[in-house]
Design a protein around this motif. Structure first.
Motif, short mmCIF file in Angstrom:
data_model
loop_
_atom_site.label_atom_id
_atom_site.label_comp_id
_atom_site.label_asym_id
_atom_site.label_seq_id
_atom_site.Cartn_x
_atom_site.Cartn_y
_atom_site.Cartn_z
N UNK A 240 16.73 8.37 -8.08
CA UNK A 240 15.03 8.32 -7.26
C UNK A 240 14.94 7.18 -6.15
N UNK A 241 14.23 7.79 -6.04
CA UNK A 241 13.71 6.84 -4.51
C UNK A 241 13.42 5.57 -5.37
N UNK A 242 12.47 4.21 -4.70
CA UNK A 242 12.18 3.47 -5.48
C UNK A 242 11.04 2.40 -4.24
N UNK A 243 9.61 2.23 -4.70
CA UNK A 243 8.75 2.07 -3.94
C UNK A 243 9.04 0.21 -4.10
N UNK A 244 8.52 0.16 -2.81
CA UNK A 244 8.80 -1.48 -2.58
C UNK A 244 7.01 -1.62 -1.75
N UNK A 245 6.48 -2.53 -2.86
CA UNK A 245 4.80 -2.54 -2.26
C UNK A 245 5.03 -4.27 -2.96
N UNK A 246 3.61 -4.89 -3.23
CA UNK A 246 3.09 -5.56 -4.07
C UNK A 246 1.96 -5.19 -4.97
N UNK A 247 1.79 -4.21 -4.89
CA UNK A 247 0.06 -3.66 -6.10
C UNK A 247 -0.98 -4.30 -5.67
N UNK A 248 -0.95 -4.43 -4.36
CA UNK A 248 -2.21 -4.26 -4.02
C UNK A 248 -2.90 -3.83 -3.17
N UNK A 249 -3.77 -3.64 -2.23
CA UNK A 249 -5.09 -3.47 -1.88
C UNK A 249 -5.62 -3.81 -0.59
N UNK A 250 -6.63 -3.37 0.40
CA UNK A 250 -7.39 -4.06 0.65
C UNK A 250 -8.25 -2.85 1.20
N UNK A 251 -9.50 -2.96 2.22
CA UNK A 251 -10.14 -1.96 3.17
C UNK A 251 -9.16 -2.29 4.61
N UNK A 252 -9.26 -2.30 5.39
CA UNK A 252 -8.72 -2.07 6.73
C UNK A 252 -10.06 -3.50 7.73
N UNK A 253 -11.57 -3.00 7.03
CA UNK A 253 -12.66 -3.85 6.92
C UNK A 253 -12.31 -5.37 6.42
N UNK A 254 -11.96 -5.38 5.83
CA UNK A 254 -11.58 -6.69 5.15
C UNK A 254 -10.35 -7.54 5.46
N UNK A 255 -9.57 -6.12 5.31
CA UNK A 255 -8.28 -6.85 6.36
C UNK A 255 -9.14 -7.23 8.26
N UNK A 256 -9.80 -6.56 8.84
CA UNK A 256 -10.37 -7.46 10.30
C UNK A 256 -10.72 -8.57 9.99
#
Ligand code: GDP
Length: 325
Positions: A240-256
């Motif tokens: 099985x593949x393994x996801x690699x991430x940090x467990x949190x996201x944000x909107x593109x507006x907040x990223x900007x």
């Protein structure tokens, strides 16, 4: 999972394909920092991985014990949308040639880097690995996604048919030093760093960002991704593949806003809604990764500030075009 997945032998020869790219160069740094004494990198200027003969010759002459496949044609939403043929064909060729060569050379451990865009456009969030092949893909990058899905299936097939202990990982959106900061071809984070930086330099009062600002994305610093890859080679051995991430996201507006603050831009942000938003949300379920004992270390604000510094010192200092595609 295998009962006794062995940590890698630090004297084993490890071949990193795509070693001049954002991810490959970070993996090489990580391996060396972890005490690996025989790390070989190859990139497109050394060997054309779309050429089966050249790839076979290269891998069989190096005879690595481990291969990390970070070689790919990559780009942001606009590049994927504009050149689906190259994104499909080049990525299929690169991974098919590399896997065949690794198999011919008897490589027992191989790590294939896929992408979170392999998952369906509309799927439960956070996205578990089991979402693979359960729905239609996002149209702007379906060609790239299909190539990466083929890679996951190929890894699984080499395991099943030939008993190879090869694994696949699915990283979320990656950023960091060494990225491509192209105004139109790159991914959102480097594109915004460049655009906001140029606005500060020129005294512009407005920066235009693509889409509506509402899509949500998750970002991992490339040094965290490299650390997760070597950790999984030491601890994970499963089809099985393994996801690699940090467990949190944000909107593109907040990223900007985050990038604007990191760069010191105090003007207006406006939205070009003629540009596509892409997938509405891409947050990976990282419980399988966390169960192996790995944790990310670099928070997004800290990672963005460090990348902005790197960009200002390295790329912008040489007129902003050093790593343009
Ligand atoms: P994706 O995660 O595969 O969609 O790849 P991108 O990193 O290219 O785009 C992520 C999101 O950022 C999409 O919603 C884009 O519309 C948005 N975005 C906003 N401004 C930009 C930009 O300047 N470049 C890119 N590539 N995306 C942008």
């Amino acid at each position: 999972m295998s009962a006794h997945p062995l940590p890698l032998d630090r004297s084993a020869t490890v071949l990193v394909a795509g070693s001049s790219g954002l991810v490959g160069s970070a993996v090489v740094r990580r391996l060396r920092a972890q005490g690996f004494t025989s790390v070989a990198g190859i990139h497109s200027a050394d060997v054309d991985l779309t050429d089966d003969r050249a790839t076979l010759d290269c891998v069989t002459s190096l005879r690595p014990a481990v291969v990390i496949d970070a070689a790919a044609r990559v780009g942001g939403i606009a590049a994927n949308d504009a050149e689906p043929v190259e994104f499909l064909n080049d990525n299929l060729r690169i991974q098919t040639n590399l896997f065949a060569a690794a198999h011919a050379a008897g490589v027992d451990r191989l790590l294939f880097l896929g992408s979170s865009c392999i998952y369906p456009k509309h799927t439960p969030q956070p996205i578990p690995e089991s979402a693979l092949l359960t729905g239609a893909l996002e149209e702007t990058n379906d060609a790239y996604a299909i190539a990466k899905i083929a890679g996951v299936i190929a890894v699984r097939s080499y395991r099943r048919q030939y008993g190879r202990r090869w694994i696949s990982v699915m990283p979320t959106n990656v950023y960091g030093p060494g990225d491509t900061f192209h105004p139109t071809r790159s991914h959102v984070l480097p594109a915004l760093i460049r655009r906001f930086h140029e606005a500060v330099r020129s005294g512009a009062e407005e920066v235009v960002v693509w889409g509506t600002g509402t899509p949500r994305r998750e970002f991992i610093h490339v040094d965290d991704l490299a650390a997760a890859c070597t950790h999984l080679l030491d601890h994970y051995d499963d089809p099985s593949p393994v996801n690699i991430g940090v467990g949190e996201d944000l909107t593109i507006a907040d990223l900007a806003t985050l990038v604007a603050d990191a760069v010191g831009f105090t003007g207006r942000i406006t939205w070009d809604t003629s540009r596509p938003d892409g997938t509405p949300r891409k947050l990976l379920d990282v419980s399988r990764l966390l169960a192996t004992g790995w944790r990310p270390r670099i928070g997004l604000p800290e990672g963005v500030r460090a990348t902005v510094r790197w960009y200002a010192d390295t790329v912008a200092g040489s007129d902003g075009r050093r790593r343009a595609c």
